[in-house]
Write an enzyme that holds these catalytic residues in place. Sequence first.
Site, PDB file in Angstrom:
ATOM      1  N   ASP A  99      -8.097  14.266 -42.406  1.00 20.84           N
ATOM      2  CA  ASP A  99      -9.310  15.024 -42.741  1.00 20.84           C
ATOM      3  C   ASP A  99     -10.239  14.230 -43.662  1.00 20.84           C
ATOM      4  O   ASP A  99     -11.454  14.295 -43.519  1.00 20.84           O
ATOM      5  CB  ASP A  99      -8.960  16.405 -43.315  1.00 20.84           C
ATOM      6  CG  ASP A  99      -8.200  16.323 -44.629  1.00 20.84           C
ATOM      7  OD1 ASP A  99      -7.537  15.296 -44.852  1.00 20.84           O
ATOM      8  OD2 ASP A  99      -8.277  17.279 -45.413  1.00 20.84           O
ATOM      9  N   GLY A 100      -9.663  13.404 -44.551  1.00 18.66           N
ATOM     10  CA  GLY A 100     -10.493  12.602 -45.464  1.00 18.66           C
ATOM     11  C   GLY A 100     -11.358  11.610 -44.694  1.00 18.66           C
ATOM     12  O   GLY A 100     -12.565  11.500 -44.936  1.00 18.66           O
ATOM     13  N   SER A 144      -2.526  12.311 -38.605  1.00 17.43           N
ATOM     14  CA  SER A 144      -2.015  12.672 -39.935  1.00 17.43           C
ATOM     15  C   SER A 144      -0.737  13.472 -39.750  1.00 17.43           C
ATOM     16  O   SER A 144      -0.696  14.364 -38.897  1.00 17.43           O
ATOM     17  CB  SER A 144      -3.034  13.543 -40.682  1.00 17.43           C
ATOM     18  OG  SER A 144      -2.426  14.128 -41.807  1.00 17.43           O
ATOM     19  N   ASP A 146       0.241  15.628 -41.689  1.00 22.73           N
ATOM     20  CA  ASP A 146       0.143  16.888 -42.438  1.00 22.73           C
ATOM     21  C   ASP A 146      -0.149  18.133 -41.590  1.00 22.73           C
ATOM     22  O   ASP A 146       0.116  19.241 -42.021  1.00 22.73           O
ATOM     23  CB  ASP A 146      -0.949  16.777 -43.508  1.00 22.73           C
ATOM     24  CG  ASP A 146      -0.641  15.694 -44.535  1.00 22.73           C
ATOM     25  OD1 ASP A 146       0.483  15.168 -44.531  1.00 22.73           O
ATOM     26  OD2 ASP A 146      -1.531  15.386 -45.341  1.00 22.73           O
TER      27      ASP A 146
HETATM   28  O1  F6P Z   1      -2.066  12.627 -45.614  1.00 21.10           O
HETATM   29  C1  F6P Z   1      -0.849  12.081 -45.259  1.00 21.10           C
HETATM   30  C2  F6P Z   1       0.039  11.874 -46.457  1.00 21.10           C
HETATM   31  O2  F6P Z   1       1.252  11.324 -46.011  1.00 21.10           O
HETATM   32  C3  F6P Z   1       0.280  13.108 -47.310  1.00 21.10           C
HETATM   33  O3  F6P Z   1       1.266  13.948 -46.768  1.00 21.10           O
HETATM   34  C4  F6P Z   1       0.662  12.476 -48.621  1.00 21.10           C
HETATM   35  O4  F6P Z   1       0.380  13.335 -49.690  1.00 21.10           O
HETATM   36  C5  F6P Z   1      -0.204  11.258 -48.680  1.00 21.10           C
HETATM   37  O5  F6P Z   1      -0.539  10.942 -47.347  1.00 21.10           O
HETATM   38  C6  F6P Z   1       0.425  10.049 -49.338  1.00 21.10           C
HETATM   39  O6  F6P Z   1      -0.539   9.069 -49.407  1.00 21.10           O
HETATM   40  P1  F6P Z   1      -0.252   7.520 -49.699  1.00 21.10           P
HETATM   41  O7  F6P Z   1       0.432   6.944 -48.509  1.00 21.10           O
HETATM   42  O8  F6P Z   1      -1.602   6.941 -49.888  1.00 21.10           O
HETATM   43  O9  F6P Z   1       0.628   7.487 -50.895  1.00 21.10           O
END
Ligand code: F6P
Length: 360
Positions: A99-100, A144, A146
């Site tokens: 989403d970002g 994603s 999520d």
């Molecule tokens: O958005 C996917 C995700 O895996 C989330 O579930 C988690 O909070 C985040 O990314 C972790 O981000 P990074 O890999 O930047 O630590």
Amino acid sequence: MTSGGDAQGMNAAVRAIVRAGIHKGAEVFAIREGWQGAIEGGDHIVHLGWSDVSGILNKGGTVIGTARSTEFRTPEGQLKAVENLIARGIDRLIVIGGDGSLTGSRALLLRWPDYVAQLLEQGRISREQAERHPRLFIAGLVGSIDNDMVGTDMTIGTDSAMHRITEAIDAISSTAESHRRTFIVEVMGRRCGYLALMTAIAGGADYTFLPESPPREGWEDRMVEVLGRGRAAGRRDSIIVVAEGAADREGEPITSQRIQQVMKDRTGEEARITILGHVQRGGTPSAYDRWMATACGVEAVDQVLSAKADAEPVLVGVKRDQVCAQPLLKAVEDTTKVADFIASGDYEDAVKARGAGFTR
Ligand code: F6P
């Protein structure tokens, strides 16, 4: 382009997009390292042929790289990205991201005409280039784990992550049973409890904590009671699945450590914590993520190649097992609404607004 956090199945989407694009007569480029690659340009933008995407279908992650770009959030970063896309004659873009990344893409699209005007005024592009690129056609695919995006029932990577978490819960259950222990399993999902809820069900967990459903006051006693009932009925293990973004009704995070302390204070038991972390995002994509990403990738190519001059950007996803396309800007806005509802404590509205995944 793949952008934001990686997810299993992104490679299947990349492969499908490259091959469907070539099949339909397009010249296809990969932008390496997400929007950061678009900003840096140069060898971050590479031409891809049919065999460049051979042997990647079953690989986790993304072979074209990804990044979370802070520079892309600035107007200067976006201006550079627009300049590099125009320099390479890129007029259609498929973004595979969370989403970002899709929210960032929306911001760039809305300001595209201003950026083109600025680049022309500064002599960084020619008038002919400006006229050839009055806008950029974008299709978004949600990559994603999520499953937090409105507009698709499933996001690419979620199914694989659920498999990984369920396997982990199964493994933990066996050692927990041996020792008659309680385990707290922390799963990813940021502000979305989909992974926690679904894997709690699939793994037969005793209790779960989700961002969208903060427990009412007195949850500590209720949890201990539920776990105690399981033990009294002969169960040897207790499993609590906690989403990383879980919080109570006051907004205080419900962390694994907090739950562990509750267990210790009320029962004297030293519950064990397992934080699954990035294991959930790595490794082989599931069959579902491979075919779903492939089908969505092919549809995204059709969408961008058939886009008329006034076409709106689209989000390609799945609804009730059908590949579908809908306005990207609305999907991004609706996703933001979900986060706003959660932030203001309107949990039921948040769940209704998300409208994705499992429904009854
Ligand atoms: O958005 C996917 C995700 O895996 C989330 O579930 C988690 O909070 C985040 O990314 C972790 O981000 P990074 O890999 O930047 O630590």
